[in-house]
Each structure stands twice: as structure tokens, then as C-alpha cells.
Write a protein that holds these residues in place. Structure first.
Motif, PDB file in Angstrom:
ATOM      1  N   THR A  39       0.810  -1.218   0.000  1.00  0.00           N
ATOM      2  CA  THR A  39       0.000   0.000   0.000  1.00  0.00           C
ATOM      3  C   THR A  39       0.843   1.268   0.000  1.00  0.00           C
ATOM      4  O   THR A  39       0.344   2.325  -0.338  1.00  0.00           O
ATOM      5  CB  THR A  39      -0.925   0.029   1.230  1.00  0.00           C
ATOM      6  OG1 THR A  39      -0.122  -0.077   2.415  1.00  0.00           O
ATOM      7  CG2 THR A  39      -1.915  -1.118   1.188  1.00  0.00           C
ATOM      8  N   SER A  40       2.096   1.195   0.385  1.00  0.00           N
ATOM      9  CA  SER A  40       2.901   2.405   0.461  1.00  0.00           C
ATOM     10  C   SER A  40       4.374   2.069   0.267  1.00  0.00           C
ATOM     11  O   SER A  40       5.026   1.542   1.153  1.00  0.00           O
ATOM     12  CB  SER A  40       2.697   3.096   1.823  1.00  0.00           C
ATOM     13  OG  SER A  40       3.600   4.171   1.951  1.00  0.00           O
TER      14      SER A  40
ATOM     15  N   LYS B  90       6.712   3.789   2.859  1.00  0.00           N
ATOM     16  CA  LYS B  90       6.970   3.078   4.118  1.00  0.00           C
ATOM     17  C   LYS B  90       8.178   2.158   3.961  1.00  0.00           C
ATOM     18  O   LYS B  90       9.091   2.147   4.799  1.00  0.00           O
ATOM     19  CB  LYS B  90       5.753   2.234   4.524  1.00  0.00           C
ATOM     20  CG  LYS B  90       4.670   2.956   5.287  1.00  0.00           C
ATOM     21  CD  LYS B  90       3.656   1.931   5.774  1.00  0.00           C
ATOM     22  CE  LYS B  90       2.527   2.562   6.556  1.00  0.00           C
ATOM     23  NZ  LYS B  90       1.582   1.556   7.074  1.00  0.00           N
TER      24      LYS B  90
ATOM     25  N   GLY C 192       1.751  -1.639  10.700  1.00  0.00           N
ATOM     26  CA  GLY C 192       0.380  -1.774  11.166  1.00  0.00           C
ATOM     27  C   GLY C 192      -0.411  -0.487  11.180  1.00  0.00           C
ATOM     28  O   GLY C 192      -1.639  -0.523  11.354  1.00  0.00           O
ATOM     29  N   LEU C 193       0.256   0.650  10.991  1.00  0.00           N
ATOM     30  CA  LEU C 193      -0.450   1.930  10.986  1.00  0.00           C
ATOM     31  C   LEU C 193      -0.996   2.220   9.590  1.00  0.00           C
ATOM     32  O   LEU C 193      -0.441   1.767   8.588  1.00  0.00           O
ATOM     33  CB  LEU C 193       0.492   3.041  11.441  1.00  0.00           C
ATOM     34  CG  LEU C 193       0.894   2.953  12.929  1.00  0.00           C
ATOM     35  CD1 LEU C 193       2.012   3.929  13.241  1.00  0.00           C
ATOM     36  CD2 LEU C 193      -0.316   3.231  13.819  1.00  0.00           C
ATOM     37  N   PRO C 194      -2.098   2.973   9.500  1.00  0.00           N
ATOM     38  CA  PRO C 194      -2.757   3.157   8.204  1.00  0.00           C
ATOM     39  C   PRO C 194      -1.878   3.795   7.135  1.00  0.00           C
ATOM     40  O   PRO C 194      -1.884   3.370   5.984  1.00  0.00           O
ATOM     41  CB  PRO C 194      -3.968   4.037   8.537  1.00  0.00           C
ATOM     42  CG  PRO C 194      -3.680   4.630   9.875  1.00  0.00           C
ATOM     43  CD  PRO C 194      -2.820   3.639  10.598  1.00  0.00           C
ATOM     44  N   ASP C 195      -1.117   4.816   7.498  1.00  0.00           N
ATOM     45  CA  ASP C 195      -0.238   5.473   6.528  1.00  0.00           C
ATOM     46  C   ASP C 195       0.747   6.357   7.273  1.00  0.00           C
ATOM     47  O   ASP C 195       0.656   6.533   8.494  1.00  0.00           O
ATOM     48  CB  ASP C 195      -1.042   6.298   5.502  1.00  0.00           C
ATOM     49  CG  ASP C 195      -1.982   7.297   6.169  1.00  0.00           C
ATOM     50  OD1 ASP C 195      -1.497   8.126   6.953  1.00  0.00           O
ATOM     51  OD2 ASP C 195      -3.191   7.241   5.887  1.00  0.00           O
TER      52      ASP C 195
ATOM     53  N   ASP D 299       1.026   9.500   7.167  1.00  0.00           N
ATOM     54  CA  ASP D 299       0.435  10.762   7.620  1.00  0.00           C
ATOM     55  C   ASP D 299      -0.317  10.603   8.942  1.00  0.00           C
ATOM     56  O   ASP D 299      -0.784  11.595   9.512  1.00  0.00           O
ATOM     57  CB  ASP D 299      -0.535  11.294   6.555  1.00  0.00           C
ATOM     58  CG  ASP D 299       0.185  11.716   5.283  1.00  0.00           C
ATOM     59  OD1 ASP D 299       1.280  12.284   5.389  1.00  0.00           O
ATOM     60  OD2 ASP D 299      -0.342  11.459   4.189  1.00  0.00           O
ATOM     61  N   HIS D 300      -0.434   9.374   9.417  1.00  0.00           N
ATOM     62  CA  HIS D 300      -1.129   9.113  10.686  1.00  0.00           C
ATOM     63  C   HIS D 300      -0.523   9.972  11.793  1.00  0.00           C
ATOM     64  O   HIS D 300       0.697  10.017  11.977  1.00  0.00           O
ATOM     65  CB  HIS D 300      -1.007   7.642  11.041  1.00  0.00           C
ATOM     66  CG  HIS D 300      -1.677   7.269  12.330  1.00  0.00           C
ATOM     67  ND1 HIS D 300      -3.046   7.151  12.455  1.00  0.00           N
ATOM     68  CD2 HIS D 300      -1.156   6.982  13.553  1.00  0.00           C
ATOM     69  CE1 HIS D 300      -3.335   6.813  13.700  1.00  0.00           C
ATOM     70  NE2 HIS D 300      -2.219   6.707  14.382  1.00  0.00           N
TER      71      HIS D 300
ATOM     72  N   SER E 270       3.558  13.277  12.612  1.00  0.00           N
ATOM     73  CA  SER E 270       3.153  12.191  11.730  1.00  0.00           C
ATOM     74  C   SER E 270       4.120  11.026  11.918  1.00  0.00           C
ATOM     75  O   SER E 270       5.249  11.193  12.405  1.00  0.00           O
ATOM     76  CB  SER E 270       3.174  12.647  10.275  1.00  0.00           C
ATOM     77  OG  SER E 270       4.511  12.903   9.854  1.00  0.00           O
TER      78      SER E 270
END
Length: 211
Positions: free
Chosen positions: A48-49, A52, A152-155, A157-158, A176
Motif C-alpha cells: 500500500t505504500s 513506508k 500496522g499503521l494506516p499510513d 500521515d497518521h 506524523s
């Protein structure tokens, strides 16, 4: 950049001497195969990223550079001061491990509460009973926990609430996940430079040839 620390010189032979009075070779690279291979490039598989993954891999590379400086050391050497600074190689490993532990706790809990040990000044020194292998295992565990927390964090920018500390503003605000990772990478890179100087002053070895 590696800063060369000039050792003492034996007046009769002209040879550089270590702190214990033993001859050393300036600029000797730290050889492969003398460091426990505890922290490989730790970047969990993520689709997804890619940012990351890039940041976690950059972080792992900085850890590897830091760990080069403790290859082949005894506990006594890891605890020895070699410059006017209070920092030691073991103390740096301990501090970085604890730093990752507290930032991981902040990211996972997300409550802005001050993590245990964040203000502990003993984190910079090897205490009685500390061993280098145990500190390296702790550092490896902290690295794995950091990677798992970020994965495990959404993105990136969390938003992560920051705790109140003696140096923070009245309202600490939040960072962030991206900024936390960049902070940890900078901190690790800075201490890797410190560690290279400490190691070179210890026995003349440096990490230049291992990049």
C-alpha cells in the motif's frame, strides 16, 4: 565523513599506541564477520505504500552502519570512554534501543502519555550487569517492533500525539509517523558518526571500508 582521532605515539618506536599501551594501526577497517548479524534490513512486505518500505530500509541501513562499530568488542571495550565525551559504544547502542522502544510505544498506544524510560539518563551508559550481546539483542527486538508498528499503521500521515517533556512546548502537539521515522533515522545516523570516532580512538579501526 570519518574523523581521525590521533592516538598517542611511543617515543622510541614511533608507533601509535592504544589507551592500554598496545600498538594499533590507524585507519584499520573493521573486518567483515566479526559482528553478530542481528539486524538485517527490516522492512515488512507492504503493497500500500512504497514510501513506508523506503523509509524502513533506509532506517535499517543506518542501523547496520552503527553496528559495524561494535564488531568484535568485549563488554569492557564497549563500556570504555575513549574521548572527552561520556559516550561509549555500548551506551550508544543502549540509548538507540531505548529510543526506538519509546517511539514505538507512542505510535502504538497513540495516547500521548510519557513512555517509561524516555527521560532516564541512564540510557546513555552501560550499567553494572549490562553486556554488549544483551544490548544488541534488545536493539534487534526494538528494530523489529518499530517495523511492525509502522507496518500496522494506516499510513505515514497518521498523527501521533506527543508527550509532555521538560523540553517540549506547553502544548506538544503531534507528529506524523513519517516525521517520527525521519527523526529516528537522523538520530541513528548522528550516533553512528559518534560511534565511528569512539571506535577509532579505541583501537584504530573504522567503518570506512564497510559501506
Amino acid at each position: 565523513m570519518v574523523v581521525t582521532v590521533e592516538p598517542a605515539t611511543d617515543k622510541r618506536s614511533g608507533r601509535a599506541m592504544g589507551r592500554a599501551g598496545t600498538p594499533i594501526r590507524q585507519g584499520t577497517p573493521i573486518r567483515q564477520g566479526t559482528r553478530p548479524d542481528l539486524i538485517a534490513s527490516y522492512a515488512p512486505s507492504m503493497t500500500t505504500s512504497s514510501e513506508k518500505t523506503d523509509l524502513l530500509e533506509a532506517f535499517a541501513e543506518q542501523r547496520e552502519l552503527l553496528l559495524i562499530t561494535v564488531r568484535g568488542l568485549t563488554d569492557a571495550q564497549a563500556a570504555r570512554r575513549t574521548t572527552v565525551s561520556e559516550l561509549t559504544l555500548g551506551g550508544i547502542v543502549k540509548h538507540l534501543a531505548q529510543g526506538e522502544e519509546v517511539w514505538t510505544q507512542l505510535m502504538v498506544k497513540g495516547d500521548g502519555e510519557l513512555p517509561d524510560g524516555m527521560l532516564d539518563m541512564g540510557q546513555y551508559r552501560m550499567a553494572e550487569g549490562d553486556t554488549l550481546p544483551a544490548l544488541l539483542e534488545r536493539y534487534a527486538a526494538a528494530a523489529r517492533a518499530t517495523g511492525e508498528a509502522v507496518a500496522g499503521l494506516p499510513d505515514l500521515d497518521h498523527s501521533v500525539p506527543l508527550p509532555k517533556t521538560p523540553w517540549s512546548p506547553p502544548e506538544p502537539g503531534s507528529w506524523s509517523v513519517r516525521r517520527i521515522l525521519l527523526h529516528l533515522i537522523r538520530e541513528t545516523a548522528q550516533h553512528a558518526g559518534h560511534a565511528d570516532i569512539i571506535r577509532e580512538a579505541l583501537d584504530g579501526a573504522n567503518s570506512t571500508a564497510q559501506r
